[in-house]
Design a protein around this motif. Sequence first.
Motif, PDB file in Angstrom:
ATOM      1  N   LEU A   1      97.156  81.207  34.982  1.00 26.40           N
ATOM      2  CA  LEU A   1      97.833  80.969  36.256  1.00 26.40           C
ATOM      3  C   LEU A   1      99.340  80.948  36.017  1.00 26.40           C
ATOM      4  O   LEU A   1      99.827  80.227  35.154  1.00 26.40           O
ATOM      5  CB  LEU A   1      97.368  79.634  36.849  1.00 26.40           C
ATOM      6  N   ASP A   2     100.064  81.754  36.793  1.00 27.37           N
ATOM      7  CA  ASP A   2     101.503  81.862  36.596  1.00 27.37           C
ATOM      8  C   ASP A   2     102.189  81.875  37.958  1.00 27.37           C
ATOM      9  O   ASP A   2     101.929  82.755  38.782  1.00 27.37           O
ATOM     10  CB  ASP A   2     101.833  83.149  35.824  1.00 27.37           C
ATOM     11  N   GLU A   3     103.026  80.859  38.203  1.00 25.12           N
ATOM     12  CA  GLU A   3     103.753  80.728  39.464  1.00 25.12           C
ATOM     13  C   GLU A   3     102.820  80.820  40.664  1.00 25.12           C
ATOM     14  O   GLU A   3     103.113  81.458  41.675  1.00 25.12           O
ATOM     15  CB  GLU A   3     104.859  81.776  39.556  1.00 25.12           C
ATOM     16  N   GLY A   4     101.671  80.148  40.535  1.00 24.27           N
ATOM     17  CA  GLY A   4     100.752  80.046  41.659  1.00 24.27           C
ATOM     18  C   GLY A   4      99.824  81.208  41.870  1.00 24.27           C
ATOM     19  O   GLY A   4      99.053  81.221  42.843  1.00 24.27           O
ATOM     20  N   SER A   5      99.857  82.195  40.973  1.00 27.43           N
ATOM     21  CA  SER A   5      98.985  83.363  41.093  1.00 27.43           C
ATOM     22  C   SER A   5      98.246  83.604  39.782  1.00 27.43           C
ATOM     23  O   SER A   5      98.704  83.185  38.717  1.00 27.43           O
ATOM     24  CB  SER A   5      99.797  84.612  41.450  1.00 27.43           C
ATOM     25  N   ILE A   6      97.106  84.281  39.871  1.00 24.63           N
ATOM     26  CA  ILE A   6      96.381  84.648  38.658  1.00 24.63           C
ATOM     27  C   ILE A   6      97.064  85.863  38.044  1.00 24.63           C
ATOM     28  O   ILE A   6      97.103  86.937  38.636  1.00 24.63           O
ATOM     29  CB  ILE A   6      94.910  84.962  38.961  1.00 24.63           C
TER      30      ILE A   6
END
Length: 244
Positions: free
Chosen positions: A208-213
């Motif tokens: 998970l990166d900045e709220g996205s997969i």
Amino acid sequence: MEADIPPLIALENVQFAPEATPVLRDISLRASERRIAIVGRNGSGKTSLARIIAGLVLPDEGRVRIAGVDVGKDRRAALKVVGVLFQNPDHQIIFPTVEEEIGFGLTQLGQSKAEAARNVTAILERFGKSHWARAAIHRLSQGQRQLVCLMAVLAMRPKVILLDEPFAGLDIPTSLHLERVLDGIDATLLQITHDPATVQHYDRVVWLDEGSIRQQGAPAVVLPAFTAAMTELGGVDDLSDLAG
């Protein structure tokens, strides 16, 4: 047919923006593996996602189903399918003694006091902690309190156990003991962590990166990519770029 079997964990287009600040963006995930990890740096949205999966927080958009249960809409059913072990045991302990803490969740499931008491006795015996029944929780160490929380979750027999940074703040011997206990649990584990070392043996890793997969798949593929990105980020000299 196998393709028609619904996944144990199903997230569809989940979005979460408390106070108009985007935290999770269009998260979709279908998973049935026994050991699933969600990795990411601090501020990536991991804890928010954990609370949504547990049904403790409602997403602004999208749907979350665990074992077919819409955990945000049916709290009683959610208690039967997903349990949570938080990073800090003091954030979930509400009763003064061990037997009261373990028994509370069982009565929430609708068990009678007598049935709950039998199940409390059984879980304490399973872990060799019968002598803890009337122990004051505030006298236990953090690792011991974490074990109490885990016993309380296991007593409810959920299909999925969500682990939110379960090893944070524990010393090495206590962490190793907890890891052995978790490895022997007959339930699906969904661990939220920033530490790739704790989930190298898992079946699937979701980054998970900045709220996205950003990436998902086998640990041997995802974890090296995640570690490389974090190492590169750690080489930045400007600390303002590391806030997250």
